[in-house]
Design an enzyme around this catalytic site. Structure first.
Site, PDB file in Angstrom:
ATOM      1  N   LYS A  97       0.807  -1.234   0.000  1.00  0.00           N
ATOM      2  CA  LYS A  97       0.000   0.000   0.000  1.00  0.00           C
ATOM      3  C   LYS A  97       0.834   1.275   0.000  1.00  0.00           C
ATOM      4  O   LYS A  97       0.400   2.299  -0.518  1.00  0.00           O
ATOM      5  CB  LYS A  97      -0.965  -0.002   1.194  1.00  0.00           C
ATOM      6  CG  LYS A  97      -2.136  -0.956   1.006  1.00  0.00           C
ATOM      7  CD  LYS A  97      -3.225  -0.690   2.026  1.00  0.00           C
ATOM      8  CE  LYS A  97      -4.430  -1.580   1.792  1.00  0.00           C
ATOM      9  NZ  LYS A  97      -4.196  -2.983   2.244  1.00  0.00           N
ATOM     10  N   GLU A 119     -10.818   7.014   4.335  1.00  0.00           N
ATOM     11  CA  GLU A 119     -11.448   6.084   5.248  1.00  0.00           C
ATOM     12  C   GLU A 119     -10.546   4.863   5.359  1.00  0.00           C
ATOM     13  O   GLU A 119      -9.714   4.612   4.488  1.00  0.00           O
ATOM     14  CB  GLU A 119     -12.831   5.666   4.742  1.00  0.00           C
ATOM     15  CG  GLU A 119     -12.828   4.571   3.691  1.00  0.00           C
ATOM     16  CD  GLU A 119     -12.293   5.009   2.333  1.00  0.00           C
ATOM     17  OE1 GLU A 119     -12.127   6.236   2.119  1.00  0.00           O
ATOM     18  OE2 GLU A 119     -12.026   4.126   1.507  1.00  0.00           O
ATOM     19  N   SER A 386       1.735  -9.793  -1.025  1.00  0.00           N
ATOM     20  CA  SER A 386       1.363  -8.381  -0.884  1.00  0.00           C
ATOM     21  C   SER A 386       1.752  -7.767   0.457  1.00  0.00           C
ATOM     22  O   SER A 386       1.936  -6.561   0.555  1.00  0.00           O
ATOM     23  CB  SER A 386      -0.147  -8.220  -1.113  1.00  0.00           C
ATOM     24  OG  SER A 386      -0.889  -9.066  -0.255  1.00  0.00           O
TER      25      SER A 386
HETATM   26  C1  LIG Z   1      -5.036  -4.047   1.808  1.00  0.00           C
HETATM   27  C2  LIG Z   1      -4.316  -5.292   1.511  1.00  0.00           C
HETATM   28  C3  LIG Z   1      -4.718  -6.162   0.471  1.00  0.00           C
HETATM   29  C4  LIG Z   1      -5.958  -5.929  -0.345  1.00  0.00           C
HETATM   30  O1  LIG Z   1      -5.992  -4.789  -1.130  1.00  0.00           O
HETATM   31  P1  LIG Z   1      -5.909  -4.822  -2.712  1.00  0.00           P
HETATM   32  O2  LIG Z   1      -6.280  -3.460  -3.113  1.00  0.00           O
HETATM   33  O3  LIG Z   1      -6.857  -5.871  -3.206  1.00  0.00           O
HETATM   34  O4  LIG Z   1      -4.510  -5.184  -3.055  1.00  0.00           O
HETATM   35  C5  LIG Z   1      -3.959  -7.288   0.209  1.00  0.00           C
HETATM   36  N1  LIG Z   1      -2.876  -7.580   0.942  1.00  0.00           N
HETATM   37  C6  LIG Z   1      -2.447  -6.793   1.945  1.00  0.00           C
HETATM   38  C7  LIG Z   1      -1.239  -7.187   2.707  1.00  0.00           C
HETATM   39  C8  LIG Z   1      -3.152  -5.623   2.263  1.00  0.00           C
HETATM   40  O5  LIG Z   1      -2.733  -4.834   3.269  1.00  0.00           O
END
Ligand SMILES: *Cc1c(COP(=O)(O)O)cnc(C)c1O
Length: 408
Positions: A97, A119, A386
């Site tokens: 993010k 938000e 992610s």
């Molecule tokens: C917020 C988050 C997601 C989901 O958000 P996307 O917009 O679908 O990528 C996935 N993995 C992690 C670690 C997150 O913090």
């Protein structure tokens, strides 16, 4: 940061539509300030100065490029395709993010705004945005449903330590939906001061395209890294999909490579036959949510449904419009993984590689565990890791103690 020169089918039109999905359906009081964001981003994305400043932050602050790691132990355990992990968990703040929060914060500064507003549900977007605000000397205001404030206490503390103001929203169901309304209300009253920073590839145009562009560095790096490591493109990409930003980030650079299979993984929660899931692509219908035309999970009252996932960052009843479009044109496929399968994959990666994944990312890994054994040993899969799972360890330990299946 060079933008990918992609065929127009993979780019939104002037009005922000990917085929029939996207757009900007806004009440009049929001249309003008959001149009101002679109115009500012259109200009910034062509300005080498802006792009170089962002690139420098990604390199010197986030720690990019992130590793593309060959998970040899995991590959051996699964038997089949070689599994590579794109290590977004190694970014500063521990997830993908921060890539788009820095892009949005820089754009806010360029527009002369002094405050970021957003938000947050689980608090991950709020923490990443508060981090970007601290770094770039902006104020930050995060609206959060009162129930989430209580549930996600550690992230509230982090945001406040980073200097953000956390507004607890007591209206209605006291959750994400009310937090969105509350934040947009404050924004609309003073758009000359605030920049609204959306946390995924969702919402009105330009956000789905803009946030994708900010995240597309993930796929550009992965494409170069796999060519270096294997001398060829991967057979498949796998990423979890909540709103869909980490997935679009990985996918974007590979969209024109039609031999590369693109797979998004959604939460099936406690099962697709229950009302405890968030499988929007799989079970959703075309509809409107948060200013965009996309696929939506609707409840019996015709409103966006209450949704569930063990991954608190992927329990969203909508999805980024480009995902809906990629499915419709047959370029990407969407599958589901249950809470239990994600928990198994969490433990599998932790034990096999000494890497603790976020529960969201564990959904992608659970699908890799199904896919890899069906492919030959010279096939290659890239999964997007992610985020890291430190935030989830107490929850997982509780679940395992209470006897949830641990089958790995
Ligand atoms: C917020 C988050 C997601 C989901 O958000 P996307 O917009 O679908 O990528 C996935 N993995 C992690 C670690 C997150 O913090």
């Amino acid at each position: 940061m060079t933008q990918i020169d992609s065929p127009s089918v993979y780019r939104a039109d002037e009005a922000g539509f990917f085929g029939e999905f996207g757009g900007a359906a806004l009440p009049p009081f929001l249309a003008a300030p959001i149009a101002e964001v679109a115009a500012a981003y259109a200009e910034a994305s062509q300005d080498p100065g802006y792009l170089e400043e962002l690139q420098a932050l990604l390199a010197k602050y986030v720690g990019r490029p992130s590793l593309l790691y060959f998970a040899e132990n995991l590959t051996r355990r699964l038997g089949g395709a070689k599994v590579y992990l794109k290590r977004e968990d190694l970014n500063h703040t521990g997830a993908h993010k921060i890539n788009h929060c820095l892009g949005e914060a820089l754009l806010a500064k360029r527009m002369g705004k002094t405050k970021l507003i957003a938000e947050t549900g689980a608090g991950q977007h709020g923490v990443a945005l508060a981090t970007a605000a601290a770094l770039l000397g902006l104020e930050c205001e995060i609206h959060m449903g009162a129930i989430d404030v209580a549930k996600q206490h550690p992230n509230v503390v982090r945001m406040e330590l980073l200097g953000a103001k956390v507004v607890s929203v007591d209206a209605g169901g006291r959750s994400l939906k009310e937090a969105v309304d509350s934040a947009f209300g404050v924004y609309a009253a003073a758009p000359e001061e605030y920049f609204f920073a959306i946390g995924s590839v969702v919402g009105p145009h330009p956000y789905p395209s803009m946030v994708r562009d900010f995240q597309s560095v993930v796929g550009r790096e992965a494409r170069a890294q796999i060519l270096e490591a294997e001398g060829r493109l991967p057979d498949a990409l796998v990423a979890c999909v909540g709103g869909g930003s980490n997935a679009m980030g990985l996918f974007d650079a590979f969209l024109p490579d039609e031999d590369v299979r693109i797979i998004g993984v959604e939460p099936a929660g406690e099962g697709l036959d229950t009302d405890r899931h968030a499988a929007t692509m799989t079970l959703g219908v075309p509809g409107m949510i948060h200013g965009m035309q996309t696929k939506v999970l609707l409840g019996s009252d015709g409103e966006p449904a209450p949704v569930h996932s063990i991954g608190s960052g992927i329990d969203y009843p909508g999805v980024g419009p480009q995902h809906a479009h990629l499915e419709q044109i047959g370029r990407a496929e969407y599958v589901t993984v249950t809470d239990a399968e994600a928990l198994d994959a969490f433990q599998l990666l932790t034990r096999a590689e000494g890497i603790i994944p976020a529960l969201e990312s564990s959904h992608a890994l659970a699908h890799v565990a199904k896919l890899a054994p069906t492919l030959p040993s010279d096939a290659v899969i890239i999964a997007n890791l992610s985020g890291r799972g430190d935030k989830d360890v107490d929850f997982v330990a509780d679940r395992l103690r209470s006897g949830a299946p641990a089958t790995v």
